[in-house]
Design a protein around this motif. Sequence first.
Motif, PDB file in Angstrom:
ATOM      1  N   GLN A 237       0.838  -1.212   0.000  1.00  0.00           N
ATOM      2  CA  GLN A 237       0.000   0.000   0.000  1.00  0.00           C
ATOM      3  C   GLN A 237       0.867   1.254   0.000  1.00  0.00           C
ATOM      4  OE1 GLN A 237      -3.691   0.598  -0.090  1.00  0.00           O
ATOM      5  NE2 GLN A 237      -2.474   2.328  -0.763  1.00  0.00           N
ATOM      6  N   LEU A 238       1.947   1.245   0.752  1.00  0.00           N
ATOM      7  CA  LEU A 238       2.843   2.396   0.758  1.00  0.00           C
ATOM      8  C   LEU A 238       3.494   2.571  -0.610  1.00  0.00           C
ATOM      9  CD1 LEU A 238       4.483   1.968   4.280  1.00  0.00           C
ATOM     10  CD2 LEU A 238       2.819   3.688   3.588  1.00  0.00           C
ATOM     11  N   ASP A 239       3.794   1.453  -1.276  1.00  0.00           N
ATOM     12  CA  ASP A 239       4.339   1.540  -2.638  1.00  0.00           C
ATOM     13  C   ASP A 239       3.311   2.152  -3.582  1.00  0.00           C
ATOM     14  OD1 ASP A 239       6.710   0.390  -1.814  1.00  0.00           O
ATOM     15  OD2 ASP A 239       6.197  -1.635  -2.508  1.00  0.00           O
ATOM     16  N   ARG A 240       2.054   1.783  -3.397  1.00  0.00           N
ATOM     17  CA  ARG A 240       0.977   2.336  -4.232  1.00  0.00           C
ATOM     18  C   ARG A 240       0.890   3.840  -4.034  1.00  0.00           C
ATOM     19  NH1 ARG A 240      -2.073   4.453  -7.207  1.00  0.00           N
ATOM     20  NH2 ARG A 240      -4.290   4.037  -7.551  1.00  0.00           N
ATOM     21  N   LEU A 241       1.010   4.290  -2.810  1.00  0.00           N
ATOM     22  CA  LEU A 241       0.959   5.726  -2.540  1.00  0.00           C
ATOM     23  C   LEU A 241       2.166   6.442  -3.135  1.00  0.00           C
ATOM     24  CD1 LEU A 241      -0.297   5.733   1.166  1.00  0.00           C
ATOM     25  CD2 LEU A 241      -1.602   6.361  -0.879  1.00  0.00           C
ATOM     26  N   ALA A 242       3.330   5.802  -3.052  1.00  0.00           N
ATOM     27  CA  ALA A 242       4.532   6.397  -3.631  1.00  0.00           C
ATOM     28  C   ALA A 242       4.372   6.554  -5.141  1.00  0.00           C
ATOM     29  CB  ALA A 242       5.754   5.544  -3.306  1.00  0.00           C
ATOM     30  N   GLY A 243       3.769   5.542  -5.780  1.00  0.00           N
ATOM     31  CA  GLY A 243       3.503   5.636  -7.215  1.00  0.00           C
ATOM     32  C   GLY A 243       2.524   6.745  -7.530  1.00  0.00           C
ATOM     33  N   ALA A 244       1.519   6.918  -6.661  1.00  0.00           N
ATOM     34  CA  ALA A 244       0.523   7.975  -6.874  1.00  0.00           C
ATOM     35  C   ALA A 244       1.167   9.360  -6.802  1.00  0.00           C
ATOM     36  CB  ALA A 244      -0.590   7.850  -5.838  1.00  0.00           C
ATOM     37  N   CYS A 245       2.212   9.507  -5.985  1.00  0.00           N
ATOM     38  CA  CYS A 245       2.896  10.800  -5.867  1.00  0.00           C
ATOM     39  C   CYS A 245       3.502  11.240  -7.200  1.00  0.00           C
ATOM     40  CB  CYS A 245       4.002  10.718  -4.817  1.00  0.00           C
ATOM     41  SG  CYS A 245       3.393  10.598  -3.119  1.00  0.00           S
ATOM     42  N   GLU A 246       3.757  10.291  -8.081  1.00  0.00           N
ATOM     43  CA  GLU A 246       4.354  10.608  -9.376  1.00  0.00           C
ATOM     44  C   GLU A 246       3.303  10.945 -10.435  1.00  0.00           C
ATOM     45  OE1 GLU A 246       6.844   7.356 -10.451  1.00  0.00           O
ATOM     46  OE2 GLU A 246       8.103   7.511  -8.654  1.00  0.00           O
ATOM     47  N   MET A 247       2.034  10.755 -10.093  1.00  0.00           N
ATOM     48  CA  MET A 247       0.967  11.064 -11.034  1.00  0.00           C
ATOM     49  C   MET A 247       0.709  12.567 -11.024  1.00  0.00           C
ATOM     50  SD  MET A 247      -1.604   7.912 -10.021  1.00  0.00           S
ATOM     51  CE  MET A 247      -2.764   8.187 -11.364  1.00  0.00           C
ATOM     52  N   PRO A 248       0.631  13.201 -12.199  1.00  0.00           N
ATOM     53  CA  PRO A 248       0.489  14.660 -12.233  1.00  0.00           C
ATOM     54  C   PRO A 248      -0.806  15.182 -11.627  1.00  0.00           C
ATOM     55  CG  PRO A 248       0.190  13.701 -14.430  1.00  0.00           C
ATOM     56  CD  PRO A 248       0.702  12.609 -13.547  1.00  0.00           C
ATOM     57  N   GLN A 249      -1.850  14.350 -11.598  1.00  0.00           N
ATOM     58  CA  GLN A 249      -3.132  14.816 -11.091  1.00  0.00           C
ATOM     59  C   GLN A 249      -3.362  14.445  -9.628  1.00  0.00           C
ATOM     60  OE1 GLN A 249      -2.586  12.188 -12.885  1.00  0.00           O
ATOM     61  NE2 GLN A 249      -4.268  10.726 -12.935  1.00  0.00           N
ATOM     62  N   VAL A 250      -2.322  13.924  -8.955  1.00  0.00           N
ATOM     63  CA  VAL A 250      -2.454  13.529  -7.550  1.00  0.00           C
ATOM     64  C   VAL A 250      -1.473  14.315  -6.698  1.00  0.00           C
ATOM     65  CG1 VAL A 250      -2.255  11.647  -5.877  1.00  0.00           C
ATOM     66  CG2 VAL A 250      -3.229  11.199  -8.138  1.00  0.00           C
ATOM     67  N   ARG A 251      -1.973  14.869  -5.599  1.00  0.00           N
ATOM     68  CA  ARG A 251      -1.131  15.584  -4.646  1.00  0.00           C
ATOM     69  C   ARG A 251      -1.419  15.036  -3.258  1.00  0.00           C
ATOM     70  NH1 ARG A 251      -1.732  21.874  -4.988  1.00  0.00           N
ATOM     71  NH2 ARG A 251      -1.048  21.346  -7.098  1.00  0.00           N
ATOM     72  N   LEU A 252      -0.402  14.457  -2.631  1.00  0.00           N
ATOM     73  CA  LEU A 252      -0.551  13.865  -1.298  1.00  0.00           C
ATOM     74  C   LEU A 252       0.304  14.624  -0.291  1.00  0.00           C
ATOM     75  CD1 LEU A 252      -0.328  10.024  -2.074  1.00  0.00           C
ATOM     76  CD2 LEU A 252      -2.367  11.443  -1.889  1.00  0.00           C
ATOM     77  N   GLN A 253      -0.295  14.940   0.847  1.00  0.00           N
ATOM     78  CA  GLN A 253       0.432  15.553   1.949  1.00  0.00           C
ATOM     79  C   GLN A 253       0.198  14.754   3.223  1.00  0.00           C
ATOM     80  OE1 GLN A 253      -0.952  19.917   0.895  1.00  0.00           O
ATOM     81  NE2 GLN A 253       0.789  20.021   2.308  1.00  0.00           N
ATOM     82  N   ILE A 254       1.220  14.666   4.050  1.00  0.00           N
ATOM     83  CA  ILE A 254       1.119  13.940   5.308  1.00  0.00           C
ATOM     84  C   ILE A 254       1.127  14.933   6.460  1.00  0.00           C
ATOM     85  CG2 ILE A 254       2.120  12.114   6.737  1.00  0.00           C
ATOM     86  CD1 ILE A 254       1.200  11.254   3.897  1.00  0.00           C
ATOM     87  N   MET A 255       0.185  14.745   7.385  1.00  0.00           N
ATOM     88  CA  MET A 255       0.143  15.543   8.604  1.00  0.00           C
ATOM     89  C   MET A 255       0.887  14.754   9.684  1.00  0.00           C
ATOM     90  SD  MET A 255      -0.956  18.394  10.001  1.00  0.00           S
ATOM     91  CE  MET A 255      -2.386  18.984   9.072  1.00  0.00           C
ATOM     92  N   PRO A 256       2.147  15.114   9.974  1.00  0.00           N
ATOM     93  CA  PRO A 256       2.936  14.332  10.931  1.00  0.00           C
ATOM     94  C   PRO A 256       2.451  14.520  12.364  1.00  0.00           C
ATOM     95  CG  PRO A 256       4.157  16.267  10.224  1.00  0.00           C
ATOM     96  CD  PRO A 256       2.900  16.235   9.403  1.00  0.00           C
ATOM     97  N   PHE A 257       2.777  13.528  13.206  1.00  0.00           N
ATOM     98  CA  PHE A 257       2.386  13.610  14.613  1.00  0.00           C
ATOM     99  C   PHE A 257       2.882  14.895  15.254  1.00  0.00           C
ATOM    100  CE2 PHE A 257       2.576   8.726  14.679  1.00  0.00           C
ATOM    101  CZ  PHE A 257       1.221   8.627  14.405  1.00  0.00           C
ATOM    102  N   ASP A 258       4.124  15.271  14.947  1.00  0.00           N
ATOM    103  CA  ASP A 258       4.716  16.414  15.634  1.00  0.00           C
ATOM    104  C   ASP A 258       4.186  17.756  15.138  1.00  0.00           C
ATOM    105  OD1 ASP A 258       5.967  16.704  13.183  1.00  0.00           O
ATOM    106  OD2 ASP A 258       7.955  16.109  13.896  1.00  0.00           O
ATOM    107  N   ALA A 259       3.227  17.730  14.178  1.00  0.00           N
ATOM    108  CA  ALA A 259       2.600  18.981  13.737  1.00  0.00           C
ATOM    109  C   ALA A 259       1.611  19.498  14.762  1.00  0.00           C
ATOM    110  CB  ALA A 259       1.905  18.786  12.399  1.00  0.00           C
ATOM    111  N   GLY A 260       1.240  18.636  15.722  1.00  0.00           N
ATOM    112  CA  GLY A 260       0.324  19.053  16.768  1.00  0.00           C
ATOM    113  C   GLY A 260      -1.126  19.090  16.312  1.00  0.00           C
ATOM    114  N   PRO A 261      -1.993  19.763  17.064  1.00  0.00           N
ATOM    115  CA  PRO A 261      -3.417  19.815  16.706  1.00  0.00           C
ATOM    116  C   PRO A 261      -3.642  20.613  15.429  1.00  0.00           C
ATOM    117  CG  PRO A 261      -2.959  21.307  18.514  1.00  0.00           C
ATOM    118  CD  PRO A 261      -1.700  20.523  18.292  1.00  0.00           C
TER     119      PRO A 261
END
Length: 287
Positions: free
Chosen positions: A193-217
């Motif tokens: 699944q993580l590989d699938r997400l990594a592949g999606a990051c290379e698609m021009p119409q997909v934008r993924l962002q991660i909200m890390p734990f240390d970003a707080g509320p």
Amino acid sequence: MAEARASGAPTVLRVILGKRLHDLREKAGCSYERAARELDVTHATVRRMEKAEVGLRIPYVEKLLALYGVDAAEAATFIDLARQGNRPGWWHRYRDVLPSWFSAFVSLEGEAAIIRAYEPHYVPGLLQTEDYAHSVLRAGRPGATTEELERLVELRRERQSLLARPDAPLLWVVMDETVLRRPIGSPEVMRAQLDRLAGACEMPQVRLQIMPFDAGPHPAMYGPFHIFRFQIRELPDVVFTESLVGAAYLDDVDDVSTFLEALDRMCAQAAPAHSTAAILDGIRKEI
């Protein structure tokens, strides 16, 4: 006279036509009561037609367009579109396993030009592998048969073909770090699944962002939601939120603005999209 009730949720086209009927009625200075007398129905039926809560019966539409003073050419086009809007969507064949409240989501998803989402629990359906989808669906529907689960995974696979279309929408998702660290299925399932997400990051119409734990509320810690935006000017932005027993679809300008503002703030707070692949790779090495 009996109402023409829709089978399942309305298609986006029928929603647009309902809004157009509303605009035409108001432009003509016609009340709900006057329109209802023309059709020999209750004013509630006219309201439901405009809100796409019932099907657009062609004889009713013809009478309303005449009452509203619509010219013959525009009326003919409208009638043709109404016939199209009354046809079930492609997902209708999955009605045996698809909750009626989710049918509208599939319709909105298929017509949207931009899909923005916040997901604190699972990878969004459009980006799930089949094994991951099996595990998620099995957890959400413990009483479902193997055949029902297979049908739901097949539906999810058909939905994913949206991203391969030449006119694929922009899919912009903010996911909590929790999504990537919660074990769904085996370690092999999670790595795939993580590989699938990594592949999606290379698609021009997909934008993924991660909200890390240390970003707080952040502004949307209460739960997941989607925002759909369309190229068709008659259709407003729509927000989708869900619970264990149903969903809410919001198109009030103030409501939508609240969600958009929250998501914009979250996009600024989350890790930038260009760092997502590295985050995924780091988490994958820990599994």
